[in-house]
Design an enzyme around this catalytic site. Sequence first.
Site, PDB file in Angstrom:
ATOM      1  N   GLU A 121       0.942  -1.226   0.000  1.00  0.00           N
ATOM      2  CA  GLU A 121       0.096  -0.045   0.021  1.00  0.00           C
ATOM      3  C   GLU A 121       0.842   1.202  -0.154  1.00  0.00           C
ATOM      4  O   GLU A 121       0.485   2.373   0.237  1.00  0.00           O
ATOM      5  CB  GLU A 121      -0.941   0.273   1.230  1.00  0.00           C
ATOM      6  CG  GLU A 121      -1.916  -1.190   1.509  1.00  0.00           C
ATOM      7  CD  GLU A 121      -2.854  -1.404   0.246  1.00  0.00           C
ATOM      8  OE1 GLU A 121      -2.748  -0.552  -0.829  1.00  0.00           O
ATOM      9  OE2 GLU A 121      -3.773  -2.134   0.245  1.00  0.00           O
ATOM     10  N   HIS A 137      -2.646   2.360   8.212  1.00  0.00           N
ATOM     11  CA  HIS A 137      -3.974   1.483   7.674  1.00  0.00           C
ATOM     12  C   HIS A 137      -4.097   0.187   8.532  1.00  0.00           C
ATOM     13  O   HIS A 137      -3.228  -0.226   8.944  1.00  0.00           O
ATOM     14  CB  HIS A 137      -3.587   1.371   6.183  1.00  0.00           C
ATOM     15  CG  HIS A 137      -4.346   0.232   5.531  1.00  0.00           C
ATOM     16  ND1 HIS A 137      -5.949   0.436   5.652  1.00  0.00           N
ATOM     17  CD2 HIS A 137      -4.529  -1.105   5.065  1.00  0.00           C
ATOM     18  CE1 HIS A 137      -6.485  -0.633   5.016  1.00  0.00           C
ATOM     19  NE2 HIS A 137      -5.582  -1.492   4.980  1.00  0.00           N
ATOM     20  N   HIS A 154      -7.569  -2.587   9.842  1.00  0.00           N
ATOM     21  CA  HIS A 154      -8.895  -3.430   9.366  1.00  0.00           C
ATOM     22  C   HIS A 154      -9.770  -3.721  10.335  1.00  0.00           C
ATOM     23  O   HIS A 154     -10.342  -5.028  11.021  1.00  0.00           O
ATOM     24  CB  HIS A 154      -8.601  -5.006   8.813  1.00  0.00           C
ATOM     25  CG  HIS A 154      -7.782  -4.900   7.400  1.00  0.00           C
ATOM     26  ND1 HIS A 154      -7.247  -6.000   7.009  1.00  0.00           N
ATOM     27  CD2 HIS A 154      -7.476  -4.114   6.547  1.00  0.00           C
ATOM     28  CE1 HIS A 154      -6.768  -5.903   5.813  1.00  0.00           C
ATOM     29  NE2 HIS A 154      -6.621  -4.300   5.461  1.00  0.00           N
ATOM     30  N   GLU A 166     -18.287  11.810  21.986  1.00  0.00           N
ATOM     31  CA  GLU A 166     -16.964  12.502  21.710  1.00  0.00           C
ATOM     32  C   GLU A 166     -16.456  12.481  20.022  1.00  0.00           C
ATOM     33  O   GLU A 166     -15.434  12.950  19.888  1.00  0.00           O
ATOM     34  CB  GLU A 166     -15.845  11.292  22.258  1.00  0.00           C
ATOM     35  CG  GLU A 166     -15.910  11.314  23.800  1.00  0.00           C
ATOM     36  CD  GLU A 166     -14.742  11.947  24.467  1.00  0.00           C
ATOM     37  OE1 GLU A 166     -13.561  11.909  24.042  1.00  0.00           O
ATOM     38  OE2 GLU A 166     -15.158  12.546  25.565  1.00  0.00           O
ATOM     39  N   HIS A 213     -12.977  -2.980   3.504  1.00  0.00           N
ATOM     40  CA  HIS A 213     -11.715  -3.443   3.725  1.00  0.00           C
ATOM     41  C   HIS A 213     -11.150  -2.878   4.969  1.00  0.00           C
ATOM     42  O   HIS A 213     -10.541  -3.721   5.778  1.00  0.00           O
ATOM     43  CB  HIS A 213     -10.917  -2.758   2.514  1.00  0.00           C
ATOM     44  CG  HIS A 213      -9.444  -3.073   2.518  1.00  0.00           C
ATOM     45  ND1 HIS A 213      -8.925  -3.690   1.529  1.00  0.00           N
ATOM     46  CD2 HIS A 213      -8.688  -2.894   3.464  1.00  0.00           C
ATOM     47  CE1 HIS A 213      -7.428  -3.990   1.763  1.00  0.00           C
ATOM     48  NE2 HIS A 213      -7.369  -3.474   3.065  1.00  0.00           N
TER      49      HIS A 213
HETATM   50  P1  13P Z   1       0.786  -5.440   3.181  1.00  0.00           P
HETATM   51  O1  13P Z   1       1.187  -6.714   3.810  1.00  0.00           O
HETATM   52  O2  13P Z   1       1.615  -5.320   1.820  1.00  0.00           O
HETATM   53  O3  13P Z   1       1.229  -4.374   4.198  1.00  0.00           O
HETATM   54  O4  13P Z   1      -0.762  -5.371   2.892  1.00  0.00           O
HETATM   55  C1  13P Z   1      -1.789  -5.562   3.930  1.00  0.00           C
HETATM   56  C2  13P Z   1      -3.075  -4.844   3.711  1.00  0.00           C
HETATM   57  O5  13P Z   1      -3.547  -4.619   4.605  1.00  0.00           O
HETATM   58  C3  13P Z   1      -3.507  -4.399   2.102  1.00  0.00           C
HETATM   59  O6  13P Z   1      -4.322  -3.609   2.340  1.00  0.00           O
HETATM   60 ZN    ZN Z   2      -5.638  -3.529   4.094  1.00  0.00          ZN
END
Ligand code: 13P
Ligand code: ZN
Length: 270
Positions: A116, A139, A141, A169, A210
């Site tokens: 990413e 980033h 999930h 909040e 995602h």
């Molecule tokens: P990477 O292992 O390449 O960082 O990817 C993980 C991910 O969350 C892809 O969106």
């Molecule tokens: Zn991801």
Amino acid sequence: MKNILNAPFIIKLAATCENMYRLGWDERNGGNISLLLGEDEVSEYLDTSKILRVIPTGFEAKELCGKYFLVTGTGKYFKNVKGDPENNLGVIRIAEDGCNAELLWGYQDGGTFTSELPAHLMSHMVRLKQDSEHRVIMHSHPTNTVAMTFVHPLTEGEFSHTLWQMHTECIYVFPDGVGVLPFMVFGTKEIGEATAEKMKDFRLVVWAHHGIYGAGKTLDEAFGLIETVENAAQIYMLTEGKERINIITDENLKALAENFKLPYRKDFLD
Ligand code: 13P
Ligand code: ZN
């Protein structure tokens, strides 16, 4: 030269990865972080003239030439970062051509930076224009945030409004709301560009089905933004399908925003 394993930026980033894994936000290799480092900071621990490898980034980031980043490795598990930073992390410098990354430390097993990286570097470029103290793109999930993208409209006005309504909040922490992208193929230049475009207006960008991106001056700030969205999304998912007989009204939100003089997105209220 000091031992880089004792560098506060390595210790703090590794602790953040561990936290995120323990919270259940980053399964397997899910999630990635990049932290902009100062040259003086890096020079305390590394000989910056010693380039271990040159790795193409796949796109041009001229504005970031000469900038240093600590970046999580692709395919690496957040749960393993703290115990083995040198295989799971890397320190890179964007080369003069803007299209290559010079590896100065890490990815010891022959690995490379997160897939990413386009979304990270393009978002860094945008956020640095908004805020010269900007340093972190993160980033993750987080489960409830992702779950919410399956059952809630994806317009950012509606999505931000609902999050604000789930906890008092929220409007305080992210008065700018959240940007939302529909399903897109992850790891691509296209999703990187779309994320960076949203970062012009938001420090948080939700990727439907995602995860989420957060930007901040520090690891704690980016983490705290994502944490607050995830908390609100959890409350949303816990109450979804039930009658919400007591709600936070727009009048309540306005009163809060006025009390704290928040620069909130007024167009996101009804
Ligand atoms: P990477 O292992 O390449 O960082 O990817 C993980 C991910 O969350 C892809 O969106
Ligand atoms: Zn991801």
